[in-house]
Design a protein around this motif. Structure first.
Motif, PDB file in Angstrom:
ATOM      1  N   UNK A  27      69.567  34.711 -11.492  1.00 22.77           N
ATOM      2  CA  UNK A  27      69.151  35.877 -10.709  1.00 22.77           C
ATOM      3  C   UNK A  27      67.807  36.476 -11.107  1.00 22.77           C
ATOM      4  N   UNK A  28      67.300  36.171 -12.295  1.00 26.90           N
ATOM      5  CA  UNK A  28      66.036  36.750 -12.757  1.00 26.90           C
ATOM      6  C   UNK A  28      65.000  35.660 -12.945  1.00 26.90           C
ATOM      7  N   UNK A  29      63.879  35.802 -12.272  1.00 26.28           N
ATOM      8  CA  UNK A  29      62.825  34.794 -12.398  1.00 26.28           C
ATOM      9  C   UNK A  29      62.308  34.770 -13.831  1.00 26.28           C
ATOM     10  N   UNK A  30      62.028  33.595 -14.307  1.00 22.81           N
ATOM     11  CA  UNK A  30      61.502  33.438 -15.658  1.00 22.81           C
ATOM     12  C   UNK A  30      62.563  33.238 -16.715  1.00 22.81           C
ATOM     13  N   UNK A  31      63.803  33.617 -16.444  1.00 27.01           N
ATOM     14  CA  UNK A  31      64.874  33.419 -17.418  1.00 27.01           C
ATOM     15  C   UNK A  31      65.412  32.004 -17.242  1.00 27.01           C
ATOM     16  N   UNK A  32      65.328  31.201 -18.302  1.00 24.62           N
ATOM     17  CA  UNK A  32      65.781  29.812 -18.255  1.00 24.62           C
ATOM     18  C   UNK A  32      67.197  29.637 -18.751  1.00 24.62           C
ATOM     19  N   UNK A  33      67.606  30.412 -19.749  1.00 19.70           N
ATOM     20  CA  UNK A  33      68.925  30.244 -20.353  1.00 19.70           C
ATOM     21  C   UNK A  33      69.378  31.537 -21.006  1.00 19.70           C
ATOM     22  N   UNK A  34      70.699  31.711 -21.045  1.00 20.66           N
ATOM     23  CA  UNK A  34      71.307  32.867 -21.706  1.00 20.66           C
ATOM     24  C   UNK A  34      72.479  32.360 -22.537  1.00 20.66           C
ATOM     25  N   UNK A  35      72.538  32.822 -23.776  1.00 18.31           N
ATOM     26  CA  UNK A  35      73.673  32.532 -24.650  1.00 18.31           C
ATOM     27  C   UNK A  35      74.298  33.867 -25.023  1.00 18.31           C
ATOM     28  N   UNK A  36      75.521  34.108 -24.586  1.00 16.53           N
ATOM     29  CA  UNK A  36      76.203  35.354 -24.911  1.00 16.53           C
ATOM     30  C   UNK A  36      76.638  35.318 -26.375  1.00 16.53           C
ATOM     31  N   UNK A  51      66.308  33.000 -23.158  1.00 14.44           N
ATOM     32  CA  UNK A  51      65.107  32.172 -23.200  1.00 14.44           C
ATOM     33  C   UNK A  51      64.361  32.353 -21.890  1.00 14.44           C
ATOM     34  N   UNK A  52      63.093  32.734 -21.996  1.00  7.24           N
ATOM     35  CA  UNK A  52      62.237  32.966 -20.833  1.00  7.24           C
ATOM     36  C   UNK A  52      61.005  32.084 -20.923  1.00  7.24           C
ATOM     37  N   UNK A  53      60.437  31.808 -19.779  1.00  8.01           N
ATOM     38  CA  UNK A  53      59.158  31.107 -19.696  1.00  8.01           C
ATOM     39  C   UNK A  53      58.084  32.177 -19.557  1.00  8.01           C
ATOM     40  N   UNK A  54      57.207  32.277 -20.562  1.00  9.79           N
ATOM     41  CA  UNK A  54      56.132  33.273 -20.541  1.00  9.79           C
ATOM     42  C   UNK A  54      54.827  32.600 -20.921  1.00  9.79           C
ATOM     43  N   UNK A  55      53.803  32.798 -20.110  1.00  8.39           N
ATOM     44  CA  UNK A  55      52.486  32.238 -20.385  1.00  8.39           C
ATOM     45  C   UNK A  55      52.568  30.725 -20.599  1.00  8.39           C
ATOM     46  N   UNK A  56      53.447  30.065 -19.840  1.00  5.07           N
ATOM     47  CA  UNK A  56      53.581  28.621 -19.908  1.00  5.07           C
ATOM     48  C   UNK A  56      54.376  28.093 -21.081  1.00  5.07           C
ATOM     49  N   UNK A  57      54.981  28.979 -21.871  1.00  3.74           N
ATOM     50  CA  UNK A  57      55.760  28.554 -23.042  1.00  3.74           C
ATOM     51  C   UNK A  57      57.124  29.215 -23.014  1.00  3.74           C
ATOM     52  N   UNK A  58      58.132  28.530 -23.564  1.00 10.12           N
ATOM     53  CA  UNK A  58      59.460  29.122 -23.685  1.00 10.12           C
ATOM     54  C   UNK A  58      59.509  30.017 -24.914  1.00 10.12           C
TER      55      UNK A  58
END
Length: 88
Positions: A27-36, A51-58
């Motif tokens: 549901x959120x752009x840029x978020x690649x993975x979530x670990x609860x 884990x987000x993709x920011x400035x071309x890097x995770x």
């Protein structure tokens, strides 16, 4: 830091999406993975790794909910300041 964006949707619908941490990668752009890191519904003390993709890097960060409640309080539910104890 405080971010605001007006959304043409009911408050309950927006809050439902923002607090659905396990599905944030869908549901959120840029978020690649979530670990609860905690079980149960979103509440104060809920913790997760995101884990987000920011400035071309995770980048992975551990996040924690410090408070919960209505979005009408105009507080972001997810931000870097959140982990540092925001709201102040």
């Amino acid at each position: 830091m405080c971010l605001h964006q007006r959304v043409a949707a009911p408050l309950d619908a927006v809050e439902s999406i923002i607090t659905d941490i396990p599905n944030a990668a869908r549901t959120l752009s840029g978020v690649n993975a979530v670990e609860m890191l905690t079980e149960g519904p979103y509440r104060p003390g809920t913790r997760w790794r995101e884990t987000r993709r920011m400035f071309g890097m995770d980048a992975t960060a551990e996040m924690a909910a410090r408070t919960s409640g209505s979005c009408s309080r105009r507080r972001p539910h997810r931000s870097a300041d959140w982990e540092r104890g925001w709201p102040r």
